[in-house]
Design a protein around this motif. Structure first.
Motif, PDB file in Angstrom:
ATOM      1  N   GLU A 224      31.114 -15.893  83.540  1.00 21.46           N
ATOM      2  CA  GLU A 224      31.972 -16.405  84.624  1.00 21.46           C
ATOM      3  C   GLU A 224      33.445 -16.204  84.280  1.00 21.46           C
ATOM      4  OE1 GLU A 224      32.948 -18.088  88.275  1.00 21.46           O
ATOM      5  OE2 GLU A 224      31.021 -17.384  87.509  1.00 21.46           O
ATOM      6  N   LEU A 225      33.787 -16.413  83.008  1.00 23.86           N
ATOM      7  CA  LEU A 225      35.161 -16.212  82.537  1.00 23.86           C
ATOM      8  C   LEU A 225      35.609 -14.767  82.768  1.00 23.86           C
ATOM      9  CD1 LEU A 225      37.558 -17.464  80.740  1.00 23.86           C
ATOM     10  CD2 LEU A 225      36.442 -16.259  78.866  1.00 23.86           C
ATOM     11  N   ASN A 226      34.765 -13.810  82.370  1.00 18.27           N
ATOM     12  CA  ASN A 226      35.106 -12.397  82.534  1.00 18.27           C
ATOM     13  C   ASN A 226      35.196 -12.010  84.004  1.00 18.27           C
ATOM     14  OD1 ASN A 226      35.214 -11.947  79.776  1.00 18.27           O
ATOM     15  ND2 ASN A 226      33.041 -11.438  79.630  1.00 18.27           N
ATOM     16  N   LYS A 227      34.342 -12.595  84.816  1.00 14.51           N
ATOM     17  CA  LYS A 227      34.374 -12.329  86.255  1.00 14.51           C
ATOM     18  C   LYS A 227      35.690 -12.804  86.862  1.00 14.51           C
ATOM     19  CE  LYS A 227      31.974 -13.936  90.371  1.00 14.51           C
ATOM     20  NZ  LYS A 227      30.843 -14.750  90.834  1.00 14.51           N
ATOM     21  N   ILE A 228      36.137 -13.986  86.466  1.00 13.83           N
ATOM     22  CA  ILE A 228      37.410 -14.534  86.976  1.00 13.83           C
ATOM     23  C   ILE A 228      38.573 -13.659  86.535  1.00 13.83           C
ATOM     24  CG2 ILE A 228      39.027 -16.468  86.743  1.00 13.83           C
ATOM     25  CD1 ILE A 228      36.517 -18.296  86.540  1.00 13.83           C
ATOM     26  N   ARG A 425      43.722  -1.533  83.713  1.00 12.99           N
ATOM     27  CA  ARG A 425      43.198  -1.945  85.027  1.00 12.99           C
ATOM     28  C   ARG A 425      42.437  -0.804  85.688  1.00 12.99           C
ATOM     29  NH1 ARG A 425      48.289  -4.737  85.667  1.00 12.99           N
ATOM     30  NH2 ARG A 425      49.084  -3.017  86.950  1.00 12.99           N
ATOM     31  N   GLU A 426      42.946   0.404  85.544  1.00 10.95           N
ATOM     32  CA  GLU A 426      42.256   1.565  86.110  1.00 10.95           C
ATOM     33  C   GLU A 426      40.909   1.793  85.411  1.00 10.95           C
ATOM     34  OE1 GLU A 426      43.165   3.481  88.776  1.00 10.95           O
ATOM     35  OE2 GLU A 426      44.655   1.901  89.024  1.00 10.95           O
ATOM     36  N   GLU A 427      40.876   1.588  84.090  1.00  7.77           N
ATOM     37  CA  GLU A 427      39.630   1.743  83.355  1.00  7.77           C
ATOM     38  C   GLU A 427      38.611   0.693  83.780  1.00  7.77           C
ATOM     39  OE1 GLU A 427      39.390   2.827  79.115  1.00  7.77           O
ATOM     40  OE2 GLU A 427      41.567   2.600  79.116  1.00  7.77           O
ATOM     41  N   MET A 428      39.080  -0.555  84.016  1.00 10.74           N
ATOM     42  CA  MET A 428      38.172  -1.631  84.402  1.00 10.74           C
ATOM     43  C   MET A 428      37.528  -1.369  85.755  1.00 10.74           C
ATOM     44  SD  MET A 428      39.718  -5.253  83.007  1.00 10.74           S
ATOM     45  CE  MET A 428      41.311  -5.161  83.802  1.00 10.74           C
ATOM     46  N   LYS A 429      38.255  -0.677  86.615  1.00 12.08           N
ATOM     47  CA  LYS A 429      37.686  -0.360  87.932  1.00 12.08           C
ATOM     48  C   LYS A 429      36.469   0.552  87.806  1.00 12.08           C
ATOM     49  CE  LYS A 429      42.036  -0.642  90.541  1.00 12.08           C
ATOM     50  NZ  LYS A 429      43.027   0.152  91.301  1.00 12.08           N
ATOM     51  N   GLN A 430      36.492   1.414  86.794  1.00 11.83           N
ATOM     52  CA  GLN A 430      35.433   2.411  86.634  1.00 11.83           C
ATOM     53  C   GLN A 430      34.326   1.961  85.688  1.00 11.83           C
ATOM     54  OE1 GLN A 430      35.725   5.031  88.615  1.00 11.83           O
ATOM     55  NE2 GLN A 430      37.770   4.376  89.264  1.00 11.83           N
ATOM     56  N   ASN A 436      31.672  -3.153  77.227  1.00 11.78           N
ATOM     57  CA  ASN A 436      32.932  -2.403  77.265  1.00 11.78           C
ATOM     58  C   ASN A 436      33.961  -3.115  78.138  1.00 11.78           C
ATOM     59  OD1 ASN A 436      31.848  -0.447  75.623  1.00 11.78           O
ATOM     60  ND2 ASN A 436      31.292   0.924  77.305  1.00 11.78           N
ATOM     61  N   LEU A 437      33.466  -3.725  79.214  1.00 12.09           N
ATOM     62  CA  LEU A 437      34.365  -4.447  80.120  1.00 12.09           C
ATOM     63  C   LEU A 437      35.000  -5.641  79.416  1.00 12.09           C
ATOM     64  CD1 LEU A 437      35.396  -4.418  83.025  1.00 12.09           C
ATOM     65  CD2 LEU A 437      33.491  -5.913  83.653  1.00 12.09           C
ATOM     66  N   ILE A 441      38.969  -6.366  78.914  1.00 14.30           N
ATOM     67  CA  ILE A 441      39.575  -7.635  79.327  1.00 14.30           C
ATOM     68  C   ILE A 441      40.313  -8.270  78.155  1.00 14.30           C
ATOM     69  CG2 ILE A 441      39.071  -9.997  80.083  1.00 14.30           C
ATOM     70  CD1 ILE A 441      36.798  -8.844  81.781  1.00 14.30           C
ATOM     71  N   PHE A 442      39.718  -8.182  76.960  1.00 19.54           N
ATOM     72  CA  PHE A 442      40.368  -8.724  75.761  1.00 19.54           C
ATOM     73  C   PHE A 442      41.700  -8.012  75.508  1.00 19.54           C
ATOM     74  CE2 PHE A 442      41.111  -8.558  71.143  1.00 19.54           C
ATOM     75  CZ  PHE A 442      41.159  -9.913  70.864  1.00 19.54           C
ATOM     76  N   LYS A 443      41.692  -6.687  75.627  1.00 20.51           N
ATOM     77  CA  LYS A 443      42.928  -5.910  75.431  1.00 20.51           C
ATOM     78  C   LYS A 443      43.973  -6.293  76.479  1.00 20.51           C
ATOM     79  CE  LYS A 443      40.894  -1.737  73.338  1.00 20.51           C
ATOM     80  NZ  LYS A 443      40.643  -0.293  73.536  1.00 20.51           N
ATOM     81  N   TYR A 444      43.511  -6.468  77.707  1.00 19.89           N
ATOM     82  CA  TYR A 444      44.431  -6.808  78.803  1.00 19.89           C
ATOM     83  C   TYR A 444      45.089  -8.166  78.544  1.00 19.89           C
ATOM     84  CZ  TYR A 444      46.165  -7.212  83.588  1.00 19.89           C
ATOM     85  OH  TYR A 444      46.980  -7.339  84.687  1.00 19.89           O
TER      86      TYR A 444
END
Length: 462
Positions: A224-228, A425-430, A436-437, A441-444
């Motif tokens: 849920e945290l990663n989704k938010i 952000r572009e990488e997360m979209k793909q 990996n996601l 998110i951790f890097k972001y």
């Protein structure tokens, strides 16, 4: 009536407590906004409390003026008030200048409980450690001190404060009872608050503890945290794209306190659209904000690298040392700027500063043209300026070295962080893989923390 002071102690407005008991009437009334008084940027009592806040490394936040006075008189001096209004980002930034720890002291009634939950997420988002303390029902900090005395007040504060995340979890669970729908809402609400915290170690601790409190698996909370966080990142990307579409093109140089050089200051003749080079083998570098900022760093190094940064330490560090130390994690993309930066870094290892003349006659045209453009200027002051007759004087750039250097560091670091965040952000979209996601998110989040710290650097320096 209560006089409101700014940080230096000057009176900038007044606040009052209304005597009417009508709930439709505001409890507190403040002076209207003016040139010197902006309610959202002022904390009542901070001018008296700032020293104690730094010494205690904690700030007590109360609701009203009388609370500040009573608590201060009880011997607890690290206390401020938001002047009866909702906490603002400006007020939070004021607190963070003196401490990263905040304890919220509110009434124990239902209104006090609701007030303690409002605005606290902003404190978490700014990286502050938040604790909450509620007084027994019917008491506020002022009445508790008056009734039980200073010693009892200090003991109560010391023994009853608890971390905001755990406090919020317990309060919301109490209201939810055994209703499964309400419990699901509580879980989501708590995780949304945790998602705001920039420190990943704290996030991990809260997730583990809340997993036990909420009686739910840790992996579900993490999902849920990663989704938010992902939804927030996507929204930020959309907002940035929308803003870019609505903003007219500019030179890429943001308008800070001092005007930067003209947009074409660092351009070669080819880039300005002049005569083409006789045997050009490469296309001219596309001038972006990033390239311009890199060339501005080089311009400062060449012109002022050997000047002393009088605002740093004992004033015996050269400007080149300050610049290189602050951008040690940055690599330049512009060919000429990258070469000159490396030369300065190599020389700095031997505590030396390279002679700029070495670059003027360099065999690589990208290096020599950039170096020459850095010391040359197309503009000169009229003879009617800076003369004794007319008494018109213009300050020189070297007289504002601190501002010049700090702005250059801030600009280039902010641009580099922003570019990296956009890339993630572009990488997360793909990205489809959950593991990996999570890494992205951790890097972001780390970059967001770096962005916040950069903002603190800007405020402290200027």
């Amino acid at each position: 009536m209560f006089p409101i002071h700014n940080l230096t102690g000057r009176i900038i407005g007044f606040g009052g407590r209304t005597l009417k008991t009508d709930k439709k009437v505001a409890k507190y009334v403040n002076s209207p906004e003016s040139e010197i008084y902006h309610k959202s940027d002022v904390l009542y009592g901070l001018n008296f409390a700032k020293k104690a806040i730094m010494e205690e490394d904690n700030c007590y936040l109360v609701e009203g003026y009388a609370d500040v006075l009573s608590v201060h008189q009880a011997g607890v001096e690290n206390v401020v008030s938001s002047s009866g209004t909702s906490l603002t980002t400006g007020q939070i930034k004021l607190i963070s200048r003196f401490t990263k720890n905040v304890t919220i002291l509110y009434d124990g009634d239902e209104a006090g409980i609701k007030a303690s939950l409002r605005g606290t997420d902003m404190l978490l988002e700014e990286g502050l450690n938040v604790k909450v303390l509620l007084f027994p029902d019917g008491n506020d900090p002022d009445s508790y001190v008056q009734t039980y005395g200073a010693t009892a007040f200090k003991d109560y504060v010391k023994s009853h404060q608890q971390d905001f995340i755990f406090y919020k979890t317990n309060i919301l669970l109490r209201d939810a009872n055994n209703d499964p729908i309400k419990r699901a809402e509580v879980i989501r609400d708590v995780v949304e608050s945790i998602a705001l915290i920039p420190d990943e170690i704290k996030v991990s601790v809260f997730i583990r503890e809340c997993s036990s409190l909420l009686d739910i698996e840790e992996r579900i909370l993490l999902a849920e945290l990663n989704k938010i966080r992902l939804n927030k990142a996507k929204k930020a990307d959309k907002d940035a794209s929308r803003k870019a579409q609505n903003t007219p093109a500019n030179t890429g140089m943001p308008p800070f306190g001092m005007d930067g050089p003209p947009p074409d200051f660092f351009m070669t003749d080819d880039e300005r659209g002049g005569l083409p080079a006789m045997e050009a083998t490469e296309q001219p570098t596309q001038l972006t904000a990033e390239i311009l900022q890199e060339r501005e760093i080089v311009r400062i190094l060449i012109n002022y690298g050997d000047y002393l940064a009088t605002w740093e330490g004992d004033g015996d560090i050269p400007v080149a040392g300050v610049l290189l130390g602050n951008i040690s994690d940055i690599e330049f993309k512009d060919k000429g700027a990258a070469f000159i930066l490396k030369a300065y870094r190599d020389a700095a290892e031997n505590y030396e500063i390279p002679d700029a003349k070495l670059f003027y006659s360099h065999a690589d045209a990208a290096v020599s043209e950039l170096a020459i453009n850095c010391v040359a200027t197309k503009y000169s002051l009229s003879e009617n300026w800076n003369d004794d007759k007319r008494k018109i004087y213009v300050t020189q750039e070297y007289e504002h070295l601190k501002q010049l250097v700090v702005e250059a560091i801030y600009r280039i670091k902010k641009q580099k962080i922003g570019a990296e965040m956009h890339h993630i952000r572009e990488e997360m979209k793909q990205e489809q893989d959950v593991a990996n996601l999570e890494v992205l998110i951790f890097k972001y989040q780390k970059l967001k923390e770096a962005e916040r710290l950069l903002g603190d650097f800007w405020e402290i320096q200027l």
